[in-house]
Design an enzyme around this catalytic site. Structure first.
Site, short mmCIF file in Angstrom:
data_model
loop_
_atom_site.label_atom_id
_atom_site.label_comp_id
_atom_site.label_asym_id
_atom_site.label_seq_id
_atom_site.Cartn_x
_atom_site.Cartn_y
_atom_site.Cartn_z
N TYR A 67 -42.75 26.80 63.88
CA TYR A 67 -43.13 27.72 65.19
C TYR A 67 -42.20 27.42 66.13
O TYR A 67 -42.01 28.20 66.85
CB TYR A 67 -44.50 27.00 65.24
N1 LIG Z 1 -52.41 28.54 73.81
C1 LIG Z 1 -51.38 27.74 74.34
O1 LIG Z 1 -51.47 26.82 74.75
C2 LIG Z 1 -50.04 28.46 74.06
C3 LIG Z 1 -48.92 27.75 74.64
C4 LIG Z 1 -47.72 28.43 74.47
C5 LIG Z 1 -47.52 29.56 73.87
N2 LIG Z 1 -48.64 30.25 73.52
C6 LIG Z 1 -48.29 31.62 72.77
O2 LIG Z 1 -49.00 32.65 73.50
C7 LIG Z 1 -49.51 33.53 72.22
C8 LIG Z 1 -50.93 33.52 72.34
O3 LIG Z 1 -51.31 32.28 71.83
P1 LIG Z 1 -52.84 32.07 71.68
O4 LIG Z 1 -52.88 30.50 72.21
O5 LIG Z 1 -53.90 33.10 72.51
O6 LIG Z 1 -53.12 31.97 70.24
P2 LIG Z 1 -54.21 32.47 69.24
O7 LIG Z 1 -54.03 31.77 68.00
O8 LIG Z 1 -55.94 32.41 69.83
O9 LIG Z 1 -53.59 34.16 69.17
C9 LIG Z 1 -52.89 34.62 68.62
C10 LIG Z 1 -52.94 35.94 68.19
O10 LIG Z 1 -52.34 36.45 67.04
C11 LIG Z 1 -53.10 36.85 66.18
N3 LIG Z 1 -52.37 36.84 64.75
C12 LIG Z 1 -52.07 35.75 64.24
N4 LIG Z 1 -51.49 36.06 63.12
C13 LIG Z 1 -51.74 37.56 62.93
C14 LIG Z 1 -51.44 38.31 61.81
N5 LIG Z 1 -50.77 37.94 60.80
N6 LIG Z 1 -51.50 39.77 61.99
C15 LIG Z 1 -52.19 40.21 63.23
N7 LIG Z 1 -52.38 39.21 64.25
C16 LIG Z 1 -52.28 37.79 64.24
C17 LIG Z 1 -54.32 35.99 66.17
O11 LIG Z 1 -55.49 36.60 65.33
C18 LIG Z 1 -54.62 35.95 67.65
O12 LIG Z 1 -55.30 37.15 68.18
C19 LIG Z 1 -48.73 33.06 71.10
O13 LIG Z 1 -47.34 33.72 71.15
C20 LIG Z 1 -48.32 31.78 71.49
O14 LIG Z 1 -47.46 31.17 70.76
C21 LIG Z 1 -49.78 29.87 73.32
#
Ligand SMILES: NC(=O)c1ccc[n+]([C@@H]2O[C@H](COP(=O)([O-])OP(=O)(O)OC[C@H]3O[C@@H](n4cnc5c(N)ncnc54)[C@H](O)[C@@H]3O)[C@@H](O)[C@H]2O)c1
Length: 254
Positions: free
Chosen positions: A161
């Protein structure tokens, strides 16, 4: 604190969001919809998608949900085509979907590595590829690639990741150079530790919060809305000369 901006340039814009049914993605969908944008979003959970749509029942353009696994590139291209058919040429792309699945270095197989690249990186490139002609014909557009501070702060437990999230900066800068002449802007949006339901359920504990309080310059929770507000700015005309950059929203952690 909640007196946020309204961006007239987002009114009626055709926006595509991947991973819009949970976490930060929900806020991308609802925030753009509340700005009057025509939002298409994809994910794998129809019930969750219906809840997202119900949340913005009062907006001018009801968001369109398409069930799609982003690791299936042909399906992703098909979903983008459906979004275009419903809402017009896509001029804002938010490459949000990802999976921060934990793994060890020693235990990882080639198939697991390839799967991690597919869910965290590959779709960002192919979604961008699929909207470039729309943006060219519209005279410009904004692509927003979600990264993460996790690779900068050397978080262990998910090297695949972290590798993808670092690589996204290269993808952003390369596409920004190639398509800048068409006024297509490409930027990286890099969140810190966002207190989504999933993070709260799986990873946030007293020790984690103490670490957060020590590392952030600003006190308190970083929220999905903070990320969505940055995405709105990056999509709006207000950021018209911003491209090839990384915009970090992490309360000053990195
Ligand atoms: N939450 C945090 O602290 C954080 C920190 C840094 C970066 N991010 C980034 O922000 C973005 C959103 O993260 P989040 O925390 O909301 O994560 P999350 O896991 O809640 O959401 C990610 C989304 O991607 C979807 N997804 C995953 N695999 C999939 C697939 N194969 N097909 C279709 N959809 C798919 C999930 O269903 C979900 O809706 C991501 O790119 C993540 O890397 C999040």
């Amino acid at each position: 604190m909640t007196n946020f901006a309204r961006y007239p340039s987002l009114d009626g814009k055709s926006v595509f969001v991947s991973g819009g049914t949970t976490g930060i993605g929900v806020y991308f969908v609802t925030a753009f919809a509340r700005q009057g944008a025509k939002v298409t979003f994809i994910g794998r959970n129809r019930e969750a998608a219906a809840e997202v749509i119900a949340e913005v029942s009062d907006v001018a353009h009801r968001p369109l949900f398409i069930e799609c696994d982003i690791t299936d590139v042909a399906a992703l291209q098909g979903a983008i085509a459906q979004g275009r058919a419903a809402h017009g040429p896509i001029t804002v792309l938010v490459n949000n979907a990802a999976n921060d699945k934990r793994h060890t270095t020693q235990g990882m197989t080639v198939a697991e590595w390839d799967a991690a690249i597919a869910v965290n990186l590959r779709h960002q490139f192919f979604a961008a590829q699929a909207v470039i002609e729309d943006m060219k014909s519209a005279g410009g557009g904004s692509i927003i690639n979600l990264s993460s501070t996790s690779w900068k702060i050397k978080s262990p437990e998910y090297p695949a990741y972290a590798t993808c999230k670092a690589a996204i900066n290269g993808l952003t800068r390369s596409l920004a150079r190639e398509f800048g002449m068409h006024r297509i802007r490409v930027n990286t949006l890099t969140p810190g530790w966002v207190m989504t339901d999933k993070q709260l359920r799986m990873w946030v504990d007293a020790a984690g919060l103490a670490e957060r309080d020590h590392n952030q310059c600003l006190p308190g929770d970083l929220t999905s809305m903070d990320c969505a507000n940055l995405a709105l700015f990056l999509a709006a005309d207000d950021s018209r000369m911003c491209t090839a950059q990384e915009f970090v929203v992490d309360g000053g952690w990195t």
